[in-house]
Design a protein around this motif. Sequence first.
Motif, PDB file in Angstrom:
ATOM      1  N   PHE A  49       0.891  -5.467  11.728  1.00 31.72           N
ATOM      2  CA  PHE A  49       0.030  -5.613  10.310  1.00 31.72           C
ATOM      3  C   PHE A  49       1.178  -5.460   9.117  1.00 31.72           C
ATOM      4  O   PHE A  49       2.218  -4.743   9.160  1.00 31.72           O
ATOM      5  CB  PHE A  49      -0.954  -4.206  10.314  1.00 31.72           C
ATOM      6  CG  PHE A  49      -0.531  -2.793  10.286  1.00 31.72           C
ATOM      7  CD1 PHE A  49      -0.091  -2.402   8.843  1.00 31.72           C
ATOM      8  CD2 PHE A  49      -0.431  -1.996  11.306  1.00 31.72           C
ATOM      9  CE1 PHE A  49       0.396  -0.847   8.955  1.00 31.72           C
ATOM     10  CE2 PHE A  49      -0.091  -0.673  11.301  1.00 31.72           C
ATOM     11  CZ  PHE A  49       0.271  -0.247   9.981  1.00 31.72           C
ATOM     12  N   GLU A  50       0.498  -5.614   7.864  1.00 33.63           N
ATOM     13  CA  GLU A  50       1.247  -5.829   6.696  1.00 33.63           C
ATOM     14  C   GLU A  50       0.886  -4.970   5.752  1.00 33.63           C
ATOM     15  O   GLU A  50      -0.402  -4.691   5.815  1.00 33.63           O
ATOM     16  CB  GLU A  50       1.431  -7.301   6.087  1.00 33.63           C
ATOM     17  CG  GLU A  50       2.034  -8.302   7.224  1.00 33.63           C
ATOM     18  CD  GLU A  50       1.260  -8.497   8.367  1.00 33.63           C
ATOM     19  OE1 GLU A  50       1.698  -8.714   9.533  1.00 33.63           O
ATOM     20  OE2 GLU A  50      -0.121  -8.792   8.188  1.00 33.63           O
ATOM     21  N   ILE A  51       1.646  -4.254   4.894  1.00 36.59           N
ATOM     22  CA  ILE A  51       1.214  -3.673   3.650  1.00 36.59           C
ATOM     23  C   ILE A  51       1.768  -4.268   2.447  1.00 36.59           C
ATOM     24  O   ILE A  51       3.046  -4.829   2.636  1.00 36.59           O
ATOM     25  CB  ILE A  51       1.472  -2.243   3.615  1.00 36.59           C
ATOM     26  CG1 ILE A  51       3.059  -1.860   3.639  1.00 36.59           C
ATOM     27  CG2 ILE A  51       0.967  -1.313   5.015  1.00 36.59           C
ATOM     28  CD1 ILE A  51       3.403  -0.293   3.448  1.00 36.59           C
ATOM     29  N   LYS A  52       1.238  -4.159   1.493  1.00 37.02           N
ATOM     30  CA  LYS A  52       1.892  -4.470  -0.005  1.00 37.02           C
ATOM     31  C   LYS A  52       2.270  -3.341  -0.638  1.00 37.02           C
ATOM     32  O   LYS A  52       1.507  -2.419  -1.024  1.00 37.02           O
ATOM     33  CB  LYS A  52       0.824  -5.356  -0.846  1.00 37.02           C
ATOM     34  CG  LYS A  52       1.320  -5.887  -1.989  1.00 37.02           C
ATOM     35  CD  LYS A  52       0.407  -6.820  -2.799  1.00 37.02           C
ATOM     36  CE  LYS A  52       1.096  -7.295  -3.988  1.00 37.02           C
ATOM     37  NZ  LYS A  52       0.127  -8.269  -4.666  1.00 37.02           N
ATOM     38  N   SER A  53       3.635  -3.212  -0.719  1.00 43.58           N
ATOM     39  CA  SER A  53       4.192  -1.864  -1.675  1.00 43.58           C
ATOM     40  C   SER A  53       3.603  -1.912  -3.085  1.00 43.58           C
ATOM     41  O   SER A  53       3.317  -2.865  -3.532  1.00 43.58           O
ATOM     42  CB  SER A  53       5.658  -1.869  -1.303  1.00 43.58           C
ATOM     43  OG  SER A  53       6.127  -2.800  -2.046  1.00 43.58           O
ATOM     44  N   ASP A  54       3.857  -0.833  -3.471  1.00 43.18           N
ATOM     45  CA  ASP A  54       3.760  -0.571  -4.886  1.00 43.18           C
ATOM     46  C   ASP A  54       4.594  -1.425  -6.036  1.00 43.18           C
ATOM     47  O   ASP A  54       4.283  -1.751  -6.763  1.00 43.18           O
ATOM     48  CB  ASP A  54       3.624   0.884  -5.351  1.00 43.18           C
ATOM     49  CG  ASP A  54       2.770   2.060  -4.645  1.00 43.18           C
ATOM     50  OD1 ASP A  54       1.723   1.211  -4.080  1.00 43.18           O
ATOM     51  OD2 ASP A  54       3.007   3.094  -4.591  1.00 43.18           O
ATOM     52  N   ASP A  55       5.660  -1.884  -5.431  1.00 46.27           N
ATOM     53  CA  ASP A  55       6.441  -3.010  -6.098  1.00 46.27           C
ATOM     54  C   ASP A  55       6.435  -4.216  -5.935  1.00 46.27           C
ATOM     55  O   ASP A  55       7.022  -5.112  -6.436  1.00 46.27           O
ATOM     56  CB  ASP A  55       8.063  -2.573  -5.809  1.00 46.27           C
ATOM     57  CG  ASP A  55       8.507  -2.485  -4.266  1.00 46.27           C
ATOM     58  OD1 ASP A  55       7.670  -2.959  -3.493  1.00 46.27           O
ATOM     59  OD2 ASP A  55       9.690  -2.059  -4.227  1.00 46.27           O
ATOM     60  N   GLY A  56       5.216  -4.573  -5.133  1.00 49.63           N
ATOM     61  CA  GLY A  56       4.770  -5.954  -4.836  1.00 49.63           C
ATOM     62  C   GLY A  56       5.247  -6.698  -3.770  1.00 49.63           C
ATOM     63  O   GLY A  56       4.744  -7.823  -3.388  1.00 49.63           O
ATOM     64  N   PHE A  57       6.425  -5.956  -2.841  1.00 50.51           N
ATOM     65  CA  PHE A  57       6.754  -6.438  -1.788  1.00 50.51           C
ATOM     66  C   PHE A  57       5.810  -6.415  -0.518  1.00 50.51           C
ATOM     67  O   PHE A  57       5.091  -5.543  -0.458  1.00 50.51           O
ATOM     68  CB  PHE A  57       8.067  -5.949  -1.333  1.00 50.51           C
ATOM     69  CG  PHE A  57       9.110  -6.388  -2.342  1.00 50.51           C
ATOM     70  CD1 PHE A  57       9.716  -7.678  -2.366  1.00 50.51           C
ATOM     71  CD2 PHE A  57       9.488  -5.424  -3.405  1.00 50.51           C
ATOM     72  CE1 PHE A  57      10.911  -7.939  -3.185  1.00 50.51           C
ATOM     73  CE2 PHE A  57      10.577  -5.739  -4.238  1.00 50.51           C
ATOM     74  CZ  PHE A  57      11.341  -6.787  -4.078  1.00 50.51           C
ATOM     75  N   ILE A  58       5.901  -7.409   0.391  1.00 53.61           N
ATOM     76  CA  ILE A  58       5.033  -7.326   1.462  1.00 53.61           C
ATOM     77  C   ILE A  58       5.840  -7.015   2.701  1.00 53.61           C
ATOM     78  O   ILE A  58       6.812  -7.727   2.857  1.00 53.61           O
ATOM     79  CB  ILE A  58       4.172  -8.663   1.861  1.00 53.61           C
ATOM     80  CG1 ILE A  58       3.330  -8.728   0.586  1.00 53.61           C
ATOM     81  CG2 ILE A  58       3.379  -8.598   3.150  1.00 53.61           C
ATOM     82  CD1 ILE A  58       2.662 -10.077   0.490  1.00 53.61           C
TER      83      ILE A  58
END
Length: 73
Positions: A49-58
């Motif tokens: 699975f993927e997350i989108k970090s607070d700095d915008g990176f996936i």
Amino acid sequence: MKQVSFQDIFNSDNRKQRLKIINVDGVTQIGQFFGQTDAFDNDPEIDSFEIKSDDGFIYSFYESDIKTIELID
């Protein structure tokens, strides 16, 4: 924070979850659930699975690369 399993996240209907992921190398990533990929669509054939970090990176995480998962909210 509540510790959960990979399958709890992978099978959840809640797509707004904020997660703290610690991988097997001890690296921590925090972000919102972004998507998932079934094993038969992956090479190698491992669920991820993927997350989108607070700095915008996936970031993508294979099940075998995760040490712990915590729900933030």
